[in-house]
Scaffold this active site. Sequence first.
Site, mmCIF file in Angstrom:
data_model
loop_
_atom_site.group_PDB
_atom_site.id
_atom_site.type_symbol
_atom_site.label_atom_id
_atom_site.label_comp_id
_atom_site.label_asym_id
_atom_site.label_seq_id
_atom_site.Cartn_x
_atom_site.Cartn_y
_atom_site.Cartn_z
ATOM 1 C CE LYS A 26 4.315 7.253 -7.241
ATOM 2 N NZ LYS A 26 5.316 6.777 -6.288
ATOM 3 C CG ASN A 27 6.799 4.102 -8.618
ATOM 4 O OD1 ASN A 27 6.786 5.222 -8.100
ATOM 5 N ND2 ASN A 27 6.026 3.114 -8.197
ATOM 6 N NE ARG A 100 10.937 4.444 0.716
ATOM 7 C CZ ARG A 100 11.646 3.822 1.632
ATOM 8 N NH1 ARG A 100 11.593 4.186 2.879
ATOM 9 N NH2 ARG A 100 12.408 2.793 1.294
ATOM 10 C CB CYS A 124 2.871 6.146 0.941
ATOM 11 S SG CYS A 124 2.257 7.117 -0.428
ATOM 12 C CG ASP A 314 2.179 0.456 -6.070
ATOM 13 O OD1 ASP A 314 2.125 1.318 -5.206
ATOM 14 O OD2 ASP A 314 3.219 -0.197 -6.315
ATOM 15 C CB VAL A 336 4.908 -6.004 -1.621
ATOM 16 C CG1 VAL A 336 6.042 -5.008 -1.861
ATOM 17 C CG2 VAL A 336 4.820 -6.995 -2.769
#
Length: 442
Positions: A26-27, A100, A124, A314, A336
């Site tokens: 996804k990222n 975002r 999120c 994550d 983070v």
Amino acid sequence: MGLLGDSITIRGGKPLIGRIELKGAKNLVTKAMVASLLGETPSVLKDVPNISDVRIVRGLLEVHGVNVVEGVEEGELIFDPSNVESAHFADIDAHAGSSRIPILFCGPLLHRLGEAFIPDLGGCRIGDRPIDYHLDVLRNFGAVVEKLPSGIRMSAPNGLKGAKLELPYPSVGATEQVLLTAVRAEGITELKGAAIEPEIMDLINILQKMGAVITVDTDRVIRIEGVDRLEGYTHRALFDRNEAASWAAAALATEGDIFVGGARQGELLTFLNVYRKVGGQFEIHDDGIRFWHPGTPLNPVFIETDVHPGFMTDWQQPLVVALTKASGVSIVHETVYEQRFGFVDALVDMGATIQVHKDCLGGQACRFGQRNFNHSAVIVGPTRLHGADIEVPDLRGGFSHLIAALSAEGTSTVSNVGIIARGYENFITKLRLLGADFSTED
Ligand code: EPU
């Protein structure tokens, strides 16, 4: 999951066993889609997962005139940017949802159209998630930033020029912002303090395929020589290592055995070390990694999340569920994001013993230490979780709630699960494949 009703009822206590397949990260995928705006010719991206974040970015590209069609292979998308045009603020706002990603459209759109709009950004609910680094970087390239009541308008009256930049923290998004802007800016850009996550390296691979000149030096320095023209790319996206880690944690928490097809060792080295210390078993294969519970008690660990090559933020939420079953005291220091332990309230309701603290516990002092954020968690195990009614707070926290419910004794109702579809492709189908016992609302 045909964007199912928003809740699922899980009858826990059954180990997850079987094989699932990963697609692209996804990222990375969402940023690769934005990069297609920079090419003069169409781009082809393979292994695109069917997740709502991808649908959001597709919608945003389409309102900007990019023609997006499916390719022959499952998960292949083709982007034709020949007719890129300005979009209405209301259309951008409607398509952006809570994502975002619109902030990353700025550099490419400034190059192509001389202007860009971004609505108020969501993402999120994990801390404030500001965009100050992004705006500073864009201003340094020569963008004029105007704050309006409904969002931000940017223009580049004199074009964008390469700049010497340094990030105060190795932000993933801000590093991508620099890359997507500098490749077509006039002259040389030097970025110090860059993030070097594997997804960023794969974005650099894509940009190089398009014709960009990018050097990654030691010590987080990236140099980009701007070029006049970029072509489209053809690329198979890097696998989703965050999804891999999530299913690995699910295997541990449910005492199961999951083969994660498409997972690779290199990008998961740090995760695998911690997994082994907890007692998790794994086996590396050419086509994926098998993860399973050892059948003996799990060990407590100390984890400090960090930017790559550290332990990814994550990965902590799903693993915390497994740590509630380890014999002893585990500590997770989140460095983070300042507020990424909201999800533990539900675990406590299910019987876990977890306390969150404002202090930097167990390791180095981090930038949140003196700032009143609950960013260290102490987990005492082993505990047997019991079913509860829980509501998903965010993407990774939500997946950890699913795992908790699957590993608990009794029945749980997990609501707001639509959020999980932002980043986990077909998770309902995958749960079925792994033998989970649950029913959806529809
Ligand atoms: N930050 C600022 N100002 C900025 C940008 C970031 O202060 O302008 C701070 C953030 O508040 C945070 C830290 O810098 O404390 C790191 O944020 P970063 O910019 O690295 O995160 P991001 O780009 O917004 C991406 C992933 C996240 C992942 C982080 C860290 C995407 C779409 N999101 O976010 O993934 O956790 O990098 O690796 O790529 C997720 O997948 O669930 C997710 C949240």
